[in-house]
Motif scaffolding. Structure first.
Motif, PDB file in Angstrom:
ATOM      1  N   ALA A  65      42.482  22.508  61.054  1.00  0.00           N
ATOM      2  CA  ALA A  65      43.216  21.328  60.571  1.00  0.00           C
ATOM      3  C   ALA A  65      43.869  21.580  59.212  1.00  0.00           C
ATOM      4  CB  ALA A  65      42.286  20.125  60.499  1.00  0.00           C
ATOM      5  N   VAL A 106      39.392  23.903  65.761  1.00  0.00           N
ATOM      6  CA  VAL A 106      40.654  23.244  65.406  1.00  0.00           C
ATOM      7  C   VAL A 106      40.900  23.499  63.922  1.00  0.00           C
ATOM      8  CG1 VAL A 106      41.906  21.058  65.341  1.00  0.00           C
ATOM      9  CG2 VAL A 106      40.214  21.467  67.134  1.00  0.00           C
ATOM     10  N   SER A 122      52.216  13.415  63.225  1.00  0.00           N
ATOM     11  CA  SER A 122      50.862  13.187  63.702  1.00  0.00           C
ATOM     12  C   SER A 122      50.163  14.522  63.970  1.00  0.00           C
ATOM     13  CB  SER A 122      50.956  12.365  64.994  1.00  0.00           C
ATOM     14  OG  SER A 122      49.669  12.086  65.430  1.00  0.00           O
ATOM     15  N   GLY A 123      48.938  14.645  63.477  1.00  0.00           N
ATOM     16  CA  GLY A 123      48.144  15.838  63.754  1.00  0.00           C
ATOM     17  C   GLY A 123      48.364  16.988  62.784  1.00  0.00           C
ATOM     18  N   THR A 140      45.316  13.264  57.193  1.00  0.00           N
ATOM     19  CA  THR A 140      44.090  12.473  57.046  1.00  0.00           C
ATOM     20  C   THR A 140      42.910  13.383  56.745  1.00  0.00           C
ATOM     21  OG1 THR A 140      44.948  10.768  58.483  1.00  0.00           O
ATOM     22  CG2 THR A 140      42.577  10.836  58.241  1.00  0.00           C
ATOM     23  N   THR A 141      42.880  14.546  57.385  1.00  0.00           N
ATOM     24  CA  THR A 141      41.788  15.491  57.122  1.00  0.00           C
ATOM     25  C   THR A 141      41.786  15.892  55.647  1.00  0.00           C
ATOM     26  OG1 THR A 141      41.890  16.323  59.374  1.00  0.00           O
ATOM     27  CG2 THR A 141      40.852  17.754  57.741  1.00  0.00           C
TER      28      THR A 141
HETATM   29  P1  ATP Z   1      47.770  11.196  62.241  1.00  0.00           P
HETATM   30  O1  ATP Z   1      49.023  10.880  61.487  1.00  0.00           O
HETATM   31  O2  ATP Z   1      47.949  11.115  63.733  1.00  0.00           O
HETATM   32  O3  ATP Z   1      46.570  10.482  61.742  1.00  0.00           O
HETATM   33  P2  ATP Z   1      47.047  13.570  60.730  1.00  0.00           P
HETATM   34  O4  ATP Z   1      48.209  14.328  60.170  1.00  0.00           O
HETATM   35  O5  ATP Z   1      46.342  12.669  59.792  1.00  0.00           O
HETATM   36  O6  ATP Z   1      47.507  12.793  62.027  1.00  0.00           O
HETATM   37  P3  ATP Z   1      44.478  14.743  61.244  1.00  0.00           P
HETATM   38  O7  ATP Z   1      43.863  13.473  61.728  1.00  0.00           O
HETATM   39  O8  ATP Z   1      44.092  15.227  59.913  1.00  0.00           O
HETATM   40  O9  ATP Z   1      46.081  14.652  61.338  1.00  0.00           O
HETATM   41  O10 ATP Z   1      44.190  15.887  62.347  1.00  0.00           O
HETATM   42  C1  ATP Z   1      44.534  17.242  62.151  1.00  0.00           C
HETATM   43  C2  ATP Z   1      44.052  18.047  63.351  1.00  0.00           C
HETATM   44  O11 ATP Z   1      42.644  18.063  63.389  1.00  0.00           O
HETATM   45  C3  ATP Z   1      44.509  17.485  64.694  1.00  0.00           C
HETATM   46  O12 ATP Z   1      44.763  18.566  65.539  1.00  0.00           O
HETATM   47  C4  ATP Z   1      43.307  16.688  65.153  1.00  0.00           C
HETATM   48  O13 ATP Z   1      43.270  16.621  66.561  1.00  0.00           O
HETATM   49  C5  ATP Z   1      42.164  17.513  64.602  1.00  0.00           C
HETATM   50  N1  ATP Z   1      40.971  16.684  64.279  1.00  0.00           N
HETATM   51  C6  ATP Z   1      40.916  15.626  63.438  1.00  0.00           C
HETATM   52  N2  ATP Z   1      39.655  15.141  63.357  1.00  0.00           N
HETATM   53  C7  ATP Z   1      38.893  15.919  64.175  1.00  0.00           C
HETATM   54  C8  ATP Z   1      37.498  15.942  64.517  1.00  0.00           C
HETATM   55  N3  ATP Z   1      36.642  15.069  63.978  1.00  0.00           N
HETATM   56  N4  ATP Z   1      37.083  16.891  65.394  1.00  0.00           N
HETATM   57  C9  ATP Z   1      37.946  17.795  65.928  1.00  0.00           C
HETATM   58  N5  ATP Z   1      39.266  17.838  65.638  1.00  0.00           N
HETATM   59  C10 ATP Z   1      39.730  16.911  64.770  1.00  0.00           C
END
Ligand code: ATP
Length: 371
Positions: A22, A20, A42-43, A47-48
């Motif tokens: 990210a 994935v 979202s996604g 957060t990452t």
């Molecule tokens: P949200 O607003 O829903 O929290 P986000 O913009 O913060 O979303 P992230 O949580 O950073 O998004 O996720 C980014 C991508 O990485 C997504 O496709 C998510 O499914 C994937 N992802 C996040 N954490 C993990 C993990 N621990 N293992 C595998 N994939 C992950």
């Protein structure tokens, strides 16, 4: 206090195939003392990115500098950052005082000093009378402030906020937003704020990065991102009522939108090629309502009228598709009636292949494309 520099930051989580992806090579500098928002659906990787800066995730490649120091290999405890989580992550069995003092305990600050610091910080945030309570005995807003106090007590170089307002009801959210902005100004600590709420990002941030699928699609001030979205992704994401994005065709006498020729926005005619497809974009706030035919207007039938309080959002069904416009509360717009939408030409934006056409660009894009 510190600037944050990210270079070619990539994060790939294990998974099938390529895993994935990210974060896809993020290059970004956040200035010392800046209030910076990471915004996106979202996604998209917000957060990452925050967790990677905090050290809670390890970067797959790329570097992170905080205050000029390369912290990429360092664990969270040695980065001097404080994170406030969406659910506040307060320890339920500890009092407010112990929660706030917890990071100082980890840093082995002597007990009397810890206590004094916790009391002082709690008082600053209006929690002075609640030091002996446990988190379950606090309101959502008070829990949020206890989490903030815990982050502040250890004087971090950087604050990292992961949607800290999303658990509050609408009214509390507005109050907490104002409070947070004032606090950040007073403390002057470099802050990154993650949100999927564009209104929150516009209201709080000095600058915003709008993200999509692990990449930054636009970086700029709230005004720049709102007025001149760099691409149709940002255009459709920013704004409390979404921007009208209509299919059009460029002609010498204007833009053909659903069979109606509308004026070309100032300065853009030399950038266009006869007959090329463009996206004609206008915010509902910049479309005037006319009950009778008017020059440069789109004719349609009113399909929906939504009450926004002091204004109304009117949806017209036109030959170009649905067009939304914001009208004042006194306008009599009735579903089923015929009406005309008159876009303010100086506020119209044009996109080619999803990217903003900019009249300030020196080169004429249409010509430079030719060999
Ligand atoms: P949200 O607003 O829903 O929290 P986000 O913009 O913060 O979303 P992230 O949580 O950073 O998004 O996720 C980014 C991508 O990485 C997504 O496709 C998510 O499914 C994937 N992802 C996040 N954490 C993990 C993990 N621990 N293992 C595998 N994939 C992950």
């Amino acid at each position: 206090m510190a600037a944050i520099e990210l270079a070619a930051l990539t994060k790939v989580y294990p998974g099938s195939g390529r895993g994935v992806r990210a974060l896809e090579g993020i290059d970004l500098t956040i200035h010392d003392g800046e209030f910076f928002a990471l915004l996106g659906p979202s996604g998209c990787g917000k957060t990452t990115l925050l967790r990677t800066i905090a050290g809670l995730e390890t970067a797959t490649s790329g570097t992170i500098h905080l205050g000029g120091r390369d912290v990429t290999p360092l664990p969270p405890g040695r980065r001097n950052v404080a994170m406030v989580f969406q659910d506040y992550a307060l320890f339920p069995h500890m009092t407010v005082a112990d929660n706030i003092a917890y990071p100082l305990r980890i840093q082995r600050v002597p007990k009397p000093k810890r206590r004094a610091k916790a009391a002082e910080t709690a008082a600053e945030l209006g929690l002075g009378d609640h030091l002996a309570r446990r988190p379950a005995q606090l309101s959502g807003g008070q829990q949020q402030r206890a989490a903030l106090a815990r982050a502040m007590a250890c004087h971090p170089q950087v604050f990292l906020f992961d949607e800290p307002l999303s658990n509050l009801d609408a009214r509390m959210r507005l109050e907490a937003r104002t409070f947070l902005k004032r606090l950040q100004r007073e403390l002057g600590v470099t802050t990154i704020f993650v949100t999927h709420d564009q209104a929150e990002a516009l209201a709080l941030a000095d600058r915003i990065a709008v993200m999509e699928r692990g990449r930054i699609r636009q970086l700029g001030t709230p005004t720049a991102v709102f007025r001149r979205p760099a691409n149709t992704f940002v255009a459709s994401f920013i704004g409390s009522t979404p921007m009208n994005l209509l299919d059009g065709t460029a002609h010498a006498d204007g833009i053909d939108v659903g069979g109606t020729i509308l004026p070309t926005p100032p300065g853009l005619a030399p950038h266009l090629t006869e007959g090329e497809p463009v996206t004609y974009a206008i915010r509902p706030e910049y479309v005037r309502y006319a009950p009778a035919p008017a020059p440069g207007s789109l004719r349609g039938e009113i399909s929906v009228v939504e009450n926004l309080g002091a204004t109304q959002l009117v949806t017209l069904t036109t030959a170009a598709g649905l067009v939304q416009l914001v009208v004042d509360e006194d306008t009599e717009a009735l579903p089923g009636a015929t009406a005309h939408a008159v876009p303010r030409t100086d506020r119209v934006l044009l996109y080619r292949d999803g990217e903003l056409l900019d009249s300030r660009e020196k080169t004429v894009i249409a010509k430079s494309r030719r060999p």
